[in-house]
Each structure stands twice: as structure tokens, then as C-alpha cells.
Design a protein around this motif. Structure first.
Motif, short mmCIF file in Angstrom:
data_model
loop_
_atom_site.label_atom_id
_atom_site.label_comp_id
_atom_site.label_asym_id
_atom_site.label_seq_id
_atom_site.Cartn_x
_atom_site.Cartn_y
_atom_site.Cartn_z
N THR A 1 13.43 47.01 -11.34
CA THR A 1 14.05 45.69 -11.21
C THR A 1 14.74 45.49 -9.87
OG1 THR A 1 16.07 46.51 -12.27
CG2 THR A 1 14.41 45.51 -13.68
N ASP A 2 15.05 46.56 -9.15
CA ASP A 2 15.73 46.43 -7.88
C ASP A 2 14.79 46.75 -6.73
OD1 ASP A 2 18.30 45.74 -8.87
OD2 ASP A 2 18.55 47.82 -9.51
N ASP B 1 24.63 39.13 -13.73
CA ASP B 1 24.37 39.11 -12.29
C ASP B 1 22.88 38.97 -11.99
OD1 ASP B 1 23.47 41.57 -13.05
OD2 ASP B 1 24.61 42.71 -11.58
N ARG B 2 22.06 39.00 -13.03
CA ARG B 2 20.62 38.81 -12.82
C ARG B 2 19.95 38.53 -14.17
NH1 ARG B 2 18.67 44.91 -11.27
NH2 ARG B 2 19.26 45.93 -13.22
N HIS C 1 18.39 37.01 -9.09
CA HIS C 1 19.72 37.57 -8.87
C HIS C 1 20.75 36.46 -8.67
CE1 HIS C 1 18.50 41.86 -8.34
NE2 HIS C 1 17.34 41.29 -8.04
N GLU D 1 16.03 38.94 -15.90
CA GLU D 1 14.71 39.56 -15.68
C GLU D 1 13.76 39.19 -16.81
OE1 GLU D 1 12.64 43.96 -14.96
OE2 GLU D 1 14.79 43.81 -15.41
#
Length: 769
Positions: free
Chosen positions: A2-3, A595-596, A470, A598
Motif C-alpha cells: 500500500t505504500d 489517513d488513507r 492518501h 485503500e
């Protein structure tokens, strides 16, 4: 995942790129990284204690190694090891361990496995040293002795040894037939019979095949590799060496051209991993330009085409057979003849395909495998029959235009070939073409105009994609796809940016890492439909999630809005065409306390639906040549390529792909061939001095036109198709046909070199069959 993976240095578009729409001519998001040197390729990753490997190539075509003397090489200062089949690390022995995701039927080649020699140029040792220079010097000192056996590498001398590929072993469906083509051909009033020969061609991308293996303290291998699939190569390494896949990471963020040469793991990967495991240190192995001729290639191919028609120009019979070489280890097959049963309306079609086993490395896919040769033969034969009928070649193709696949009686998912004919002919000025050969001249040069049709499969496969939005407004989309220069970074970023209404610079597409969500091997012009469809699906799920969060915000002014009435624009969600209602997506995430956000998507095509259709891209290629008969020189001065490939997502990179294909088509038609000294079973011109490719002086005016087409059978999400292969298909045939129009000489095989222009009757060696 994911990052962002920092080591990948994933490119993004420059600030100020702004919003994008499908079809826009967007510059590559990875362009700056490539022109500034920020992009690092497989051989450009450094590590403390890096050892350099240089391959020692065998010199016989068939036999066995009787002795290897390594003492002189080991005495060179800086040399630390010489690996051979006698001292290599343990590797698995059964065939299945070496079957990568694209392997044909048979027994894959296994580097340094035993004393057996299967082809000239086979790797027989790997010298490892503290410097490349020491390893290269020592490699010349390794003394290998052999016991030779009789070999065969001459296709035309062994056509009588051809056999039908075994479907279960080769993993392919034999070409079928319909009607009684032999009877129809024998009884037809107008008919032609032609033979075609195509020599071996070799992949020669700018980046040579290379592997850098970083050896971690825990034994984890991080491999930077020239490949068209990081996950295919991870699969291969873990199986060959018996390693858990968690112990292997393969990365290919930048690939300097591949064109099929990176579909399968090449032997430098196996050797580099062997060395890293043996020495427990980082290792780099880079093939030389000469060694780029020591693995797969576009196979040498012989073809026969027989066409028949009624007096008014309607095809009554199509017969097409092909024989190509493969290795003694594997049945590598191509779809050489299949196109002849899919393109033109005809009730009597007979197709045949055979192989001849030779003492060579297995051939591998090269841009438009099968079609580059098969469509050449069909389209040159169509031109020849058109002249026999005294019908304009374009009009002849219109007369035999197929609205359904004639062999399987299936509709096409979309076919705007007639639009390609119209637009291409108008742009080229075909209506002003005189039918008679040798009717146009400019000074010392004869001028000829030729055309041909192109066709290639439209493929869609399985893929997984992750999309993460994000809180700072960035969108990161990930899949283990590959970008071999086709523009994957750019196209996927465009799809994601358009879907969420974001400026392109706020979107990052991650690829080139085996730990990312699954993606198929990048090949067959399938990435846009497959991975692109996955990107669209993941972003669509993300949009629905963000809409739900927006509607649930305390006091949301969009609480009662219907999802279909909302749009995403500039990092906000709003009522369509009412910017005063906009809610920033950052505020949406803040209100949700995250904060995000997905979402993941599994791209799975509807095979039951797709099987009801013939799915393909089409093209019409028009070209002008100028021929100096005194010198045998041919110049391709003008090409118009009109392509029907569904919706075009990125106009600039798509046109670039077609232009590149046209250049390669010029190279195929006039330049490229690897010559074999059959006494030794060895390629002779294994360098750029003698293996000729098209260069700047050979490339003139190339124009690309895209037809209006939207194919929701192939790509339900995007309506798009791939363009990587179609650009080359039909180009060599159009050039050959133009040469006939200029000179009146029918040259059928490739390449058409100056000696063939001067001595046209020696174009194709005649084989009675």
C-alpha cells in the motif's frame, strides 16, 4: 503493498501537468528520469563487495564437455571463482522446476546443469572477480574441451524432417480448416502459388540482458533484472533453487527494451543467482552484445501460400502452410498461419503448421510473433493475386472484406478495418496510384506504392491492482506490471487520474516489483486491457468508498445526493457541473478519522462472453519506396499506418509504439537476418557491425492514424486494445508490394537486400513439397 517502495524511485508527472482525459497526447511521466539518468536499469545497482561475472560461451553446436581447465583463469589477480557444471550450487533436476510462466512444451534449457551441449554459444562457465576487467580477461583463459556430435541447423535442408507439434506438449491449438480448399484451388479460374523464406532475427534492445543480485544478511535475494515480469522470474528462481518465494524479490522498474526477449528468464539470471549463493555476496552478470545472440530468436521460417479467386475477384480458396525451426529440447510454436483463416471472406481454407528440431536454443517470442511472418506471406500473396486479376490491391481487399471470422463463423468484437482502409488511403493519396508496375520514376529511382493489411490478437488476462488515496491528496496505484518502454507508467497513471479527477502529478503508479499485486507477463499487447482494466476497477471501487464516506460526513451537503449525480474533480467530490457543492477529499478522510483509503480489484475477463467473438486489432499500411536498380538500394520514403485498436488512452505513447513498429517493419523488410555457418552451427554476424538494423538514415516520413473504435467485449472497463505489436504487422509486406510496383519484380522473402533487387530470381530458394 500500500505504500511507495522508495528503492523503486517511482516516477510521477511534472507539476503543472493538470487533469487528463483519455486520448490526450500526454508526455511520459518517466521521461525525465530516463533522460537525466535517474532511472536505474538492471546493471546499475551498486552494493558493497559486488562481484562481477563474465560468461564463457561454448563453441560447438552439439556434444559434451570432456574437460574444463580453470587454473589459468583462477590465477588472474582478483578472480575468486570459476563456476562450471562440476562445482555449481545445487539446483533441481526435474523439468517442471524450470517451467516459467511462458515456457513452451518440452524440457527447458538448464544452464550449467550437465556436460551436454545443445547449441553453439551455450554458457559453459562463469568467471567471478572483484572487477569486470579481471573477470573478462580470465574468461578468455578458461580452456574447454569437447566431444563433438553431428548437428543440424539448416532449415531448408531439413524440411522433410518436419513434424506436427504435439498439442498437449506444445500447449497450442493446431490450425483448423473449412471446406475443400484443394478442390477449390484446382478448379479456380485464377490462382497463384508462392513460397516465402525468412531468416533468423535476433532481439537487440538497447539494454543488454543483465542481472544484479543483492545478497542479504538473512540470505534474502533482491534481484534487479531485465525482464518482462518480475513475478515470473521470482517464480523461476524460487523453484530452480528450492527457495521460499519470501526469500526472493525481483525488481524491474526500468527496462531498456525487450520486445519478447524478457518474457522468459534468460541464462544470466540463473548464473548470477548461482554465484550469489555460492559466494554469499552480491553479484552482477551482464551479457555482451555478442552473447545477446546466444539465446532465443525469431525462428527461421519457410511458408507456402496458395490463393484462388473467381474472375470477379472473390476468394475461393486459401491454403497456407508453414515450417519453422525449434530446438531439440522444446516445441516452440507460433501462430504463423492462423491469420489466413481470420481476415478475408472465403469458404475453403486449409492451414498447416510444422516444426523442425535443430541444434539451437529454443526460439522465443519477438514482436508480433507469428504474425510478422505469417501476415507478410498472406499479404504479399494477396497483392500477387490482385495483379493476376488486374484489380487494384486495395479494392481486392475490399471485395473480400469479412464481417465474420470465416473459419469459425464468429463475429468480431469490433472491426473498423474498413475505416482504416478509408483513412489510410485518403491520407496517403492512394487514388492517384497507377496500377501498372514501373510507371512512376523520380530521376534515377523507380517509385512504387504498396499496401497491406495488419492483424494481431487482442488479449486480456488476470491481474490484481491496489489503489490507495492518501490524506495529503496523493493517489498511489500498484501492480507488478512491467514497462518495457511502451508507456505503462504513463497510461496507468492517466487511467487512475481520469477516474478520480486528479491532476496527473498527484498520481503515482507503482510497478516492477514482485511483491506488488499480481500482474501477468508483459507481452502480447495485453497490459492496457489487463492491468489498465484493473486500475480502472480499483479506482472505481475507491470512488464508491469515498462517496459513501462523503455522504456520511456530519452535516454533509451531499448526504442526499445520488452517486450517479456526483463527479470527482481537482481532488474534490461534487454535484456534476456544480463546483460550489465541492467537498475536498482531504476533508472526507479527516472526517472519517483515517489517513488513507485503500481498495483492491481483481481483473478477471469474462471468458465465456469473449469466446463468442474473434478479438483483434487491425491496420492498413500504405508505403512508398524508391528503388535504385543500378545499386540495388531501396529507400522507404513514406509510410501511413492506420490502426483500429479500440479507444486510445494515451495518444502520444500509442502513436510512438506504432512508429516504433513501423521502423522495425522496415528493418525486417530490408535489413535484419542472422546468418549461420552450418559447418559449425554458429551465428556469424553476432554484432551491430554486421547484423543490420534500420537506423536514422533509413527512417523518413511515418504517419499514424487511429480509427474511431470502442471495444467493450475485449475491454469492458476501457474499450481499449493494445498497440504494441500491430505497428510492425503488414509493414514488410507493404514494402515488398511497393517494390514490385516500382520494379515489376516480385520479391517474397525477407530481408530484401540489394543483391535480391539486382538478382530477383534468387529471392526464395525453391523447395518442392
Amino acid at each position: 503493498m500500500t505504500d511507495l517502495i522508495p528503492e523503486l524511485r517511482t516516477p510521477t508527472a511534472p507539476e503543472g501537468t493538470g487533469r487528463v482525459r483519455s486520448g490526450m497526447p500526454v508526455s511520459r511521466v518517466d521521461g525525465r528520469a530516463k533522460v537525466t539518468g535517474e532511472a536505474r536499469y538492471a546493471a546499475e545497482h551498486e552494493a558493497p563487495g559486488l562481484r562481477y561475472g563474465v560468461v564463457v560461451s561454448g563453441t560447438i553446436a552439439r556434444g559434451r564437455i570432456t574437460a574444463i581447465e580453470t587454473g589459468a583463469a583462477l590465477a588472474v589477480p582478483g578472480v575468486v571463482e570459476v563456476l562450471t557444471h562440476l562445482n555449481r550450487p545445487k539446483i533441481r533436476s526435474w523439468d517442471l522446476a524450470y517451467k516459467d510462466m511462458t515456457a513452451p512444451g518440452g524440457s527447458p534449457f538448464r544452464p550449467l546443469f550437465s556436460d551436454r551441449i545443445f547449441y553453439s554459444g551455450q554458457p559453459v562457465a562463469l568467471v567471478l572477480a572483484d572487477s569486470f576487467e579481471a573477470a573478462r580477461h580470465a574468461a578468455r583463459l578458461v580452456d574447454v574441451r569437447y566431444e563433438q556430435e553431428a548437428h543440424e541447423t539448416n532449415l531448408l535442408a531439413s524440411l522433410d524432417q518436419a513434424y506436427k507439434p504435439r498439442p498437449l506438449k506444445a500447449g497450442f491449438t493446431p490450425p483448423s480448416s473449412t471446406g475443400d480448399a484443394d478442390k477449390a484451388w484446382n478448379e479456380a479460374p485464377v490462382k497463384i502459388e508462392s513460397q516465402f523464406y525468412h531468416g533468423v532475427e535476433h532481439h537487440n534492445p538497447m539494454e543488454m540482458h543483465a542481472t544484479t543480485v543483492l545478497y542479504g544478511e538473512d540470505g534474502h535475494l533482491t534481484i534487479y533484472e531485465k525482464t518482462q515480469s518480475s513475478q515470473n522470474n521470482r517464480w523461476y528462481v524460487s523453484r530452480v533453487f528450492g527457495l521460499p518465494k519470501e526469500k526472493v524479490t525481483v525488481r524491474n522498474p526500468y527496462v531498456g527494451g525487450a520486445f519478447g526477449s524478457g518474457l522468459r528468464p534468460q541464462y544470466q539470471l540463473t548464473l548470477a543467482v548461482m554465484a550469489a549463493l555460492r559466494l554469499a555476496c552480491p553479484v552482477r552478470v551482464v551479457l555482451t552484445r555478442q552473447q545477446m545472440f546466444s539465446f532465443g530468436h525469431r525462428p527461421e521460417t519457410w511458408q507456402k501460400v496458395k490463393l484462388a479467386a473467381t474472375a470477379d475477384g472473390k476468394l475461393s480458396a486459401i491454403l497456407h502452410e508453414a515450417i519453422q525451426e525449434t530446438s531439440r529440447l522444446e516445441d516452440y510454436v507460433e501462430v504463423v498461419v492462423n491469420w489466413s483463416g481470420q481476415l478475408y471472406a472465403c469458404k475453403n481454407i486449409k492451414l498447416g503448421y510444422k516444426l523442425v528440431a535443430h541444434d539451437r536454443h529454443s526460439p522465443i517470442d519477438m514482436r508480433a510473433p507469428g504474425a510478422a511472418h505469417g501476415m507478410h506471406a498472406l499479404e504479399v500473396a494477396m497483392d500477387e493475386l490482385a495483379y493476376r486479376l488486374r484489380i487494384d490491391p486495395l479494392e481486392f481487399r475490399r471485395i473480400n472484406y469479412a464481417d465474420r471470422n470465416p473459419l469459425e463463423d464468429k463475429p468480431y468484437s469490433a472491426k473498423e478495418l474498413s475505416q482504416c482502409y478509408d483513412k489510410g488511403a485518403a491520407r496517403f493519396g492512394w487514388k492517384d496510384r497507377p496500377l501498372e508496375p514501373r510507371s512512376m520514376r523520380d530521376g534515377e529511382e523507380l517509385v512504387g506504392w504498396g499496401m497491406a493489411t495488419g492483424m494481431w490478437d487482442s488479449l486480456v488476462m488476470l491481474a490484481r491492482v491496489s489503489a490507495v488515496f492518501h490524506a495529503d491528496g496523493r493517489l498511489v496505484v500498484s501492480s507488478a506490471a512491467s514497462d518495457i518502454g511502451t508507456g505503462t507508467y504513463t497510461v496507468m497513471s492517466m487511467i487512475a487520474a481520469e477516474s478520480l479527477g486528479l491532476p496527473l502529478e498527484r498520481v503515482t503508479f507503482q510497478l516492477g516489483d514482485s511483491t506488488l499485486p499480481f500482474a501477468p507477463v508483459e507481452g502480447g499487447s495485453s497490459h492496457v486491457t489487463t492491468v489498465g482494466g484493473g486500475v480502472h476497477g480499483a479506482c472505481d471501487k475507491l470512488k464508491k468508498r469515498l462517496v459513501r464516506l462523503t455522504k456520511s460526513m456530519p452535516g454533509s451537503k451531499l448526504a442526499k445526493a445520488r452517486p450517479q449525480d456526483l463527479e470527482f474533480a481537482d481532488g474534490k467530490v461534487q454535484l456534476r457541473n456544480r463546483p460550489e457543492t465541492a467537498v475536498p477529499l482531504r476533508d472526507v478522510l479527516a472526517a472519517a478519522g483515517v489517513d488513507r483509503v485503500e481498495e483492491k480489484f481483481f481483473m478477471k475477463p469474462s471468458l465465456l462472453k469473449q469466446r463468442k467473438y474473434t478479438r483483434a486489432v487491425h491496420s492498413a499500411v500504405f508505403c512508398e519506396v524508391r528503388v535504385n536498380e543500378k545499386l540495388g538500394i531501396v529507400r522507404v520514403t513514406r509510410v501511413v499506418n492506420a490502426v483500429a485498436a479500440g479507444r486510445i488512452i494515451s495518444a502520444k505513447t500509442a502513436a510512438s509504439q506504432v512508429i516504433g513498429g513501423v521502423v522495425w517493419g522496415i528493418s525486417q523488410a530490408l535489413h535484419e537476418e542472422s546468418f549461420t555457418d552450418h559447418r559449425f552451427g554458429r551465428f556469424m554476424n553476432h554484432n551491430f557491425a554486421e547484423y543490420h538494423v534500420a537506423v536514422n538514415a533509413d527512417v523518413h516520413d511515418i504517419q499514424v492514424i487511429f480509427a474511431n473504435e470502442d471495444d467493450r467485449i475485449v475491454s469492458e472497463q476501457l474499450g481499449a486494445k493494445g498497440v504494441g505489436e500491430i505497428g510492425i504487422v503488414g509493414v514488410s509486406a507493404a514494402i515488398s508490394n511497393a517494390i514490385f510496383h516500382a520494379t515489376g519484380r516480385r520479391l517474397r522473402g525477407t530481408p530484401i537486400t540489394p543483391d535480391k533487387i539486382l538478382l530477383g530470381e534468387h529471392d526464395v530458394p525453391v523447395q518442392e513439397r
